[in-house]
Design a protein around this motif. Structure first.
Motif, short mmCIF file in Angstrom:
data_model
loop_
_atom_site.label_atom_id
_atom_site.label_comp_id
_atom_site.label_asym_id
_atom_site.label_seq_id
_atom_site.Cartn_x
_atom_site.Cartn_y
_atom_site.Cartn_z
N LEU A 13 30.66 6.70 39.63
CA LEU A 13 31.11 5.32 39.42
C LEU A 13 31.22 4.60 40.76
O LEU A 13 30.78 3.45 40.89
CB LEU A 13 32.45 5.31 38.68
CG LEU A 13 33.05 3.93 38.40
CD1 LEU A 13 32.13 3.08 37.54
CD2 LEU A 13 34.42 4.10 37.73
N ALA A 14 31.77 5.26 41.76
CA ALA A 14 31.89 4.65 43.09
C ALA A 14 30.50 4.32 43.64
O ALA A 14 30.28 3.22 44.16
CB ALA A 14 32.65 5.57 44.03
N HIS A 15 29.58 5.26 43.53
CA HIS A 15 28.21 5.00 43.99
C HIS A 15 27.60 3.82 43.22
O HIS A 15 26.95 2.96 43.82
CB HIS A 15 27.31 6.22 43.75
CG HIS A 15 27.55 7.38 44.65
ND1 HIS A 15 28.05 7.29 45.93
CD2 HIS A 15 27.31 8.70 44.45
CE1 HIS A 15 28.11 8.49 46.47
NE2 HIS A 15 27.66 9.37 45.58
N THR A 16 27.79 3.82 41.92
CA THR A 16 27.20 2.76 41.10
C THR A 16 27.78 1.41 41.45
O THR A 16 27.06 0.40 41.51
CB THR A 16 27.41 3.10 39.60
OG1 THR A 16 26.81 4.38 39.34
CG2 THR A 16 26.77 2.06 38.70
N MET A 17 29.08 1.36 41.69
CA MET A 17 29.70 0.10 42.08
C MET A 17 29.19 -0.36 43.45
O MET A 17 28.95 -1.56 43.66
CB MET A 17 31.22 0.24 42.06
CG MET A 17 31.75 0.44 40.65
SD MET A 17 33.51 0.82 40.61
CE MET A 17 34.20 -0.83 40.55
N ALA A 18 29.01 0.58 44.37
CA ALA A 18 28.47 0.23 45.69
C ALA A 18 27.04 -0.30 45.55
O ALA A 18 26.67 -1.29 46.20
CB ALA A 18 28.51 1.44 46.61
N LEU A 19 26.24 0.33 44.70
CA LEU A 19 24.87 -0.12 44.49
C LEU A 19 24.85 -1.48 43.79
O LEU A 19 24.06 -2.35 44.15
CB LEU A 19 24.08 0.92 43.69
CG LEU A 19 22.61 0.57 43.39
CD1 LEU A 19 21.82 0.28 44.66
CD2 LEU A 19 21.97 1.70 42.59
N ARG A 20 25.71 -1.65 42.81
CA ARG A 20 25.81 -2.95 42.13
C ARG A 20 26.06 -4.05 43.16
O ARG A 20 25.39 -5.08 43.16
CB ARG A 20 26.96 -2.92 41.12
CG ARG A 20 27.28 -4.28 40.52
CD ARG A 20 28.71 -4.44 40.11
NE ARG A 20 29.64 -4.20 41.20
CZ ARG A 20 30.94 -4.10 41.05
NH1 ARG A 20 31.49 -4.18 39.84
NH2 ARG A 20 31.73 -3.90 42.08
N ASP A 21 27.01 -3.81 44.06
CA ASP A 21 27.33 -4.82 45.06
C ASP A 21 26.18 -5.05 46.03
O ASP A 21 25.94 -6.18 46.47
CB ASP A 21 28.60 -4.42 45.81
CG ASP A 21 29.84 -4.47 44.91
OD1 ASP A 21 29.77 -5.05 43.79
OD2 ASP A 21 30.87 -3.93 45.33
N ALA A 22 25.46 -3.98 46.37
CA ALA A 22 24.29 -4.12 47.25
C ALA A 22 23.22 -4.97 46.58
O ALA A 22 22.57 -5.79 47.25
CB ALA A 22 23.74 -2.75 47.62
N TYR A 23 23.05 -4.80 45.27
CA TYR A 23 22.08 -5.62 44.55
C TYR A 23 22.50 -7.08 44.52
O TYR A 23 21.68 -7.99 44.68
CB TYR A 23 21.86 -5.11 43.12
CG TYR A 23 20.72 -4.14 43.03
CD1 TYR A 23 19.41 -4.53 43.30
CD2 TYR A 23 20.93 -2.82 42.67
CE1 TYR A 23 18.36 -3.64 43.23
CE2 TYR A 23 19.88 -1.92 42.59
CZ TYR A 23 18.60 -2.34 42.87
OH TYR A 23 17.55 -1.46 42.80
N LYS A 24 23.79 -7.36 44.34
CA LYS A 24 24.23 -8.74 44.30
C LYS A 24 24.07 -9.39 45.67
O LYS A 24 23.64 -10.54 45.77
CB LYS A 24 25.68 -8.84 43.82
CG LYS A 24 26.13 -10.27 43.57
CD LYS A 24 25.18 -11.07 42.68
CE LYS A 24 25.36 -10.83 41.23
NZ LYS A 24 24.56 -11.75 40.37
N LYS A 25 24.39 -8.65 46.73
CA LYS A 25 24.20 -9.18 48.08
C LYS A 25 22.72 -9.48 48.31
O LYS A 25 22.37 -10.55 48.81
CB LYS A 25 24.71 -8.20 49.13
CG LYS A 25 24.56 -8.72 50.56
CD LYS A 25 24.97 -7.68 51.58
CE LYS A 25 24.97 -8.20 53.00
NZ LYS A 25 23.74 -8.77 53.46
#
Length: 182
Positions: free
Chosen positions: A42-54
């Protein structure tokens, strides 16, 4: 400071790391192991989600429109994966990560710089993040299966692994096309 900490925890009904009793036919130790593993994903997925939004917000260049749409699509898909992981953690009786500080402390996905990156740098960073998730997810799926947690295994394989493989492939194709253009 202690008064503030006490006040902050005044309404907590379940501490992070504690398991609520649930009747899903899995021993507490199995549920605990799966909750820890799923929280890491979940932590990885949230970090990736944020990287995609950036990347979505800050992409530029000749492929702006195409990448802008791709990044937003992948962002939305990562949000759906996050929800599935979080629901599984809750099903197991656990508590999910939810705060940015917790995510940064748990995920090993490299954080992007604050400034705007080139499209190739964004793509490389996203490909590396997918690889981090995939390298963690596969052994976690096997461990869940070995422990008899078929639900967590199914979630990790059918949603986390498959979606990240597909997204990674899309990102890789964009990198290859950019390399051909030189």
């Amino acid at each position: 400071m202690d008064n503030q900490h006490t006040h902050d925890n005044a309404g907590v009904v379940q501490e992070f790391g504690a398991l609520a009793p649930v009747r899903i036919g899995l021993p507490e130790q199995t549920r605990s192991q799966s909750v820890r593993a799923l929280n890491r994903l979940l932590a990885h997925t949230m970090a990736l989600r944020d990287a995609y939004k950036k990347a979505h917000w800050q992409t530029s260049g000749a492929n702006f429109y195409e990448l802008h749409l791709l990044f937003d699509k992948h962002y939305e898909e990562q949000v759906a994966i996050m929800d599935a992981i979080a629901e599984r953690i809750q099903t197991l009786g656990g508590v999910t990560f939810a705060l940015a500080g917790d995510i940064a402390g748990e995920s090993s996905i490299a954080r992007a710089p604050r400034g705007r990156e080139s499209a190739p740098a964004q793509l490389e960073r996203l490909a590396a993040a997918h690889e981090t998730i995939l390298l963690d997810a596969r052994p976690l799926a096997r461990a869940a299966a070995d422990a008899g947690d078929d639900g967590s295994n199914d979630l990790i394989v059918s949603q986390v692994v498959r979606a990240n493989e597909l997204q990674s492939w899309f990102i890789g194709e964009h990198l290859a096309r950019q390399a051909e253009r030189g």
